[in-house]
Write a protein that holds these residues in place. Structure first.
Motif, PDB file in Angstrom:
ATOM      1  N   VAL A 223       0.899  -1.017  -0.011  1.00  0.00           N
ATOM      2  CA  VAL A 223      -0.021   0.119  -0.038  1.00  0.00           C
ATOM      3  C   VAL A 223       0.949   1.216   0.110  1.00  0.00           C
ATOM      4  CG1 VAL A 223      -1.807   1.357   1.131  1.00  0.00           C
ATOM      5  CG2 VAL A 223      -1.743  -1.129   1.320  1.00  0.00           C
ATOM      6  N   THR A 224       0.578   2.157  -1.039  1.00  0.00           N
ATOM      7  CA  THR A 224       1.473   3.539  -0.958  1.00  0.00           C
ATOM      8  C   THR A 224       0.255   4.736  -0.943  1.00  0.00           C
ATOM      9  OG1 THR A 224       1.321   3.621  -3.318  1.00  0.00           O
ATOM     10  CG2 THR A 224       3.416   2.573  -2.434  1.00  0.00           C
ATOM     11  N   CYS A 225       0.896   5.899  -0.398  1.00  0.00           N
ATOM     12  CA  CYS A 225       0.170   6.995  -0.420  1.00  0.00           C
ATOM     13  C   CYS A 225       1.094   7.918  -1.079  1.00  0.00           C
ATOM     14  CB  CYS A 225      -0.280   7.426   0.997  1.00  0.00           C
ATOM     15  SG  CYS A 225      -1.323   9.039   0.909  1.00  0.00           S
ATOM     16  N   ASN A 226       0.351   8.472  -2.321  1.00  0.00           N
ATOM     17  CA  ASN A 226       1.134   9.206  -3.421  1.00  0.00           C
ATOM     18  C   ASN A 226       2.509   8.793  -3.441  1.00  0.00           C
ATOM     19  OD1 ASN A 226      -1.245  10.816  -3.367  1.00  0.00           O
ATOM     20  ND2 ASN A 226      -0.426  12.358  -1.638  1.00  0.00           N
ATOM     21  N   GLY A 227       2.799   7.689  -3.557  1.00  0.00           N
ATOM     22  CA  GLY A 227       4.050   7.270  -3.895  1.00  0.00           C
ATOM     23  C   GLY A 227       5.112   6.794  -2.782  1.00  0.00           C
ATOM     24  N   VAL A 228       4.561   7.140  -1.715  1.00  0.00           N
ATOM     25  CA  VAL A 228       5.140   6.518  -0.362  1.00  0.00           C
ATOM     26  C   VAL A 228       4.920   5.164   0.325  1.00  0.00           C
ATOM     27  CG1 VAL A 228       5.825   7.422   2.041  1.00  0.00           C
ATOM     28  CG2 VAL A 228       5.573   9.182   0.353  1.00  0.00           C
ATOM     29  N   MET A 229       5.829   4.407   0.397  1.00  0.00           N
ATOM     30  CA  MET A 229       5.265   3.087   0.904  1.00  0.00           C
ATOM     31  C   MET A 229       4.780   3.124   2.269  1.00  0.00           C
ATOM     32  SD  MET A 229       5.204  -0.077   0.018  1.00  0.00           S
ATOM     33  CE  MET A 229       6.229  -0.075  -1.249  1.00  0.00           C
ATOM     34  N   LEU A 230       3.744   2.718   2.553  1.00  0.00           N
ATOM     35  CA  LEU A 230       2.991   2.631   3.835  1.00  0.00           C
ATOM     36  C   LEU A 230       3.011   1.135   4.308  1.00  0.00           C
ATOM     37  CD1 LEU A 230      -0.346   4.759   3.296  1.00  0.00           C
ATOM     38  CD2 LEU A 230       1.938   5.302   3.948  1.00  0.00           C
ATOM     39  N   LEU A 231       2.678   0.144   3.470  1.00  0.00           N
ATOM     40  CA  LEU A 231       2.964  -1.338   3.971  1.00  0.00           C
ATOM     41  C   LEU A 231       3.445  -1.961   2.669  1.00  0.00           C
ATOM     42  CD1 LEU A 231      -0.764  -1.773   5.145  1.00  0.00           C
ATOM     43  CD2 LEU A 231       1.279  -1.737   6.653  1.00  0.00           C
ATOM     44  N   GLN A 232       4.541  -2.833   3.030  1.00  0.00           N
ATOM     45  CA  GLN A 232       5.337  -3.670   2.027  1.00  0.00           C
ATOM     46  C   GLN A 232       5.120  -4.887   2.742  1.00  0.00           C
ATOM     47  OE1 GLN A 232       9.525  -2.606   1.791  1.00  0.00           O
ATOM     48  NE2 GLN A 232       9.411  -3.189  -0.403  1.00  0.00           N
ATOM     49  N   ASN A 233       4.788  -5.681   1.453  1.00  0.00           N
ATOM     50  CA  ASN A 233       4.442  -7.360   1.758  1.00  0.00           C
ATOM     51  C   ASN A 233       3.665  -7.644   2.999  1.00  0.00           C
ATOM     52  OD1 ASN A 233       6.350  -8.000  -0.366  1.00  0.00           O
ATOM     53  ND2 ASN A 233       8.131  -7.591   0.945  1.00  0.00           N
ATOM     54  N   PHE A 234       2.477  -6.733   2.891  1.00  0.00           N
ATOM     55  CA  PHE A 234       1.612  -6.931   3.895  1.00  0.00           C
ATOM     56  C   PHE A 234       0.633  -8.288   3.752  1.00  0.00           C
ATOM     57  CE2 PHE A 234      -2.401  -5.678   6.037  1.00  0.00           C
ATOM     58  CZ  PHE A 234      -2.278  -5.445   7.340  1.00  0.00           C
ATOM     59  N   ASP A 235       0.648  -8.713   4.944  1.00  0.00           N
ATOM     60  CA  ASP A 235      -0.061 -10.124   4.905  1.00  0.00           C
ATOM     61  C   ASP A 235      -1.205 -10.004   6.092  1.00  0.00           C
ATOM     62  OD1 ASP A 235      -1.006 -12.660   5.574  1.00  0.00           O
ATOM     63  OD2 ASP A 235       0.824 -13.609   4.486  1.00  0.00           O
ATOM     64  N   ILE A 236      -2.344 -10.087   5.883  1.00  0.00           N
ATOM     65  CA  ILE A 236      -3.553  -9.585   6.839  1.00  0.00           C
ATOM     66  C   ILE A 236      -3.518 -11.025   7.813  1.00  0.00           C
ATOM     67  CG2 ILE A 236      -6.065  -9.380   7.506  1.00  0.00           C
ATOM     68  CD1 ILE A 236      -5.988  -8.246   4.554  1.00  0.00           C
ATOM     69  N   ASN A 237      -3.299 -12.307   7.264  1.00  0.00           N
ATOM     70  CA  ASN A 237      -3.461 -13.408   8.257  1.00  0.00           C
ATOM     71  C   ASN A 237      -2.226 -13.461   9.147  1.00  0.00           C
ATOM     72  OD1 ASN A 237      -5.691 -15.397   7.918  1.00  0.00           O
ATOM     73  ND2 ASN A 237      -4.881 -15.552   5.884  1.00  0.00           N
TER      74      ASN A 237
ATOM     75  N   LEU B 146      -4.332   6.524  -2.402  1.00  0.00           N
ATOM     76  CA  LEU B 146      -3.895   5.465  -1.782  1.00  0.00           C
ATOM     77  C   LEU B 146      -3.842   4.088  -2.781  1.00  0.00           C
ATOM     78  CD1 LEU B 146      -5.909   6.106   1.463  1.00  0.00           C
ATOM     79  CD2 LEU B 146      -3.524   6.031   1.304  1.00  0.00           C
ATOM     80  N   SER B 147      -2.618   3.596  -3.067  1.00  0.00           N
ATOM     81  CA  SER B 147      -2.740   2.575  -3.959  1.00  0.00           C
ATOM     82  C   SER B 147      -2.505   1.235  -3.239  1.00  0.00           C
ATOM     83  CB  SER B 147      -1.562   2.899  -5.057  1.00  0.00           C
ATOM     84  OG  SER B 147      -1.994   3.908  -5.741  1.00  0.00           O
ATOM     85  N   PHE B 148      -3.259   0.256  -3.645  1.00  0.00           N
ATOM     86  CA  PHE B 148      -3.076  -1.005  -3.125  1.00  0.00           C
ATOM     87  C   PHE B 148      -2.722  -2.051  -4.387  1.00  0.00           C
ATOM     88  CE2 PHE B 148      -5.916   1.266  -0.707  1.00  0.00           C
ATOM     89  CZ  PHE B 148      -5.993   0.709   0.444  1.00  0.00           C
ATOM     90  N   SER B 149      -1.665  -2.390  -4.337  1.00  0.00           N
ATOM     91  CA  SER B 149      -0.841  -3.250  -5.321  1.00  0.00           C
ATOM     92  C   SER B 149      -0.577  -4.766  -4.870  1.00  0.00           C
ATOM     93  CB  SER B 149       0.459  -2.690  -5.676  1.00  0.00           C
ATOM     94  OG  SER B 149       0.195  -1.221  -6.028  1.00  0.00           O
TER      95      SER B 149
END
Length: 172
Positions: A110-124, A151-154
């Motif tokens: 997840v990024t916000c305006n190109g800034v990484m917020l969550l990297q390799n996020f795994d909800i479980n 907010l981009s979810f990739s």
């Protein structure tokens, strides 16, 4: 029935923006108002219907946006806190069609305006299992040149997802 509700704001501060993956507006069990899904670009929605028996999740978390998607949320110049709400309900033993359950089944950035917020996020992994709400909070976010928090979810493994999000003005 028609109605109009006026609620006081704080001068110089944007009222919180609260969005769910639902098609319609929603009031949660605490009386907090959430708007239906808007400002999104791409993605799809999915509904988890709480079973009569078995794991139940709070009503706020029963609908999601998933896929490779973004939200372009219009805001005034300033600094904002963003809260992202997640629950893993698809990649669990209760959904045989998922063909995967547990850690590693859904991983995304997840990024916000190109800034990484969550990297390799795994909800479980973050929740220690399915059906457990997870909230991640980020401070000091600023709108882009178009006045939006993008907010981009990739996805990396299967689809990215989010159940709800909040944008809170940090102005005092």
């Amino acid at each position: 029935m028609s109605g109009l509700e006026l609620t006081p704001g704080t001068p110089g501060s944007l009222k919180p923006i609260r969005i769910t993956g639902r098609k319609t507006d929603f009031v949660d069990s605490d009386g907090t108002r959430w708007s239906g899904d808007k400002y999104f670009i791409d993605g799809r929605t999915w509904i988890y219907e709480n079973p009569a028996t078995g794991p139940r999740i709070p009503a706020l978390y029963t609908e999601e946006r998933h896929g490779n998607f973004s939200y372009a949320i219009p805001v005034a110049p300033g600094s904002y806190t963003v809260r992202l709400h997640f629950v893993e309900a698809f990649f669990s033993p209760l959904i045989p069609a998922a063909h995967c359950n547990g850690v590693g089944c859904r991983v995304f950035d997840v990024t916000c305006n190109g800034v990484m917020l969550l990297q390799n996020f795994d909800i479980n992994q973050a929740a220690s299992g399915a059906f457990q709400p997870v909230i991640r909070e980020f401070h000091g976010l600023h709108p882009n040149g178009q006045g939006k928090l993008l907010l981009s979810f990739s996805p990396k493994v299967n689809y990215a997802e989010v159940r709800a999000l909040e944008v809170i003005d940090e102005a005092k």
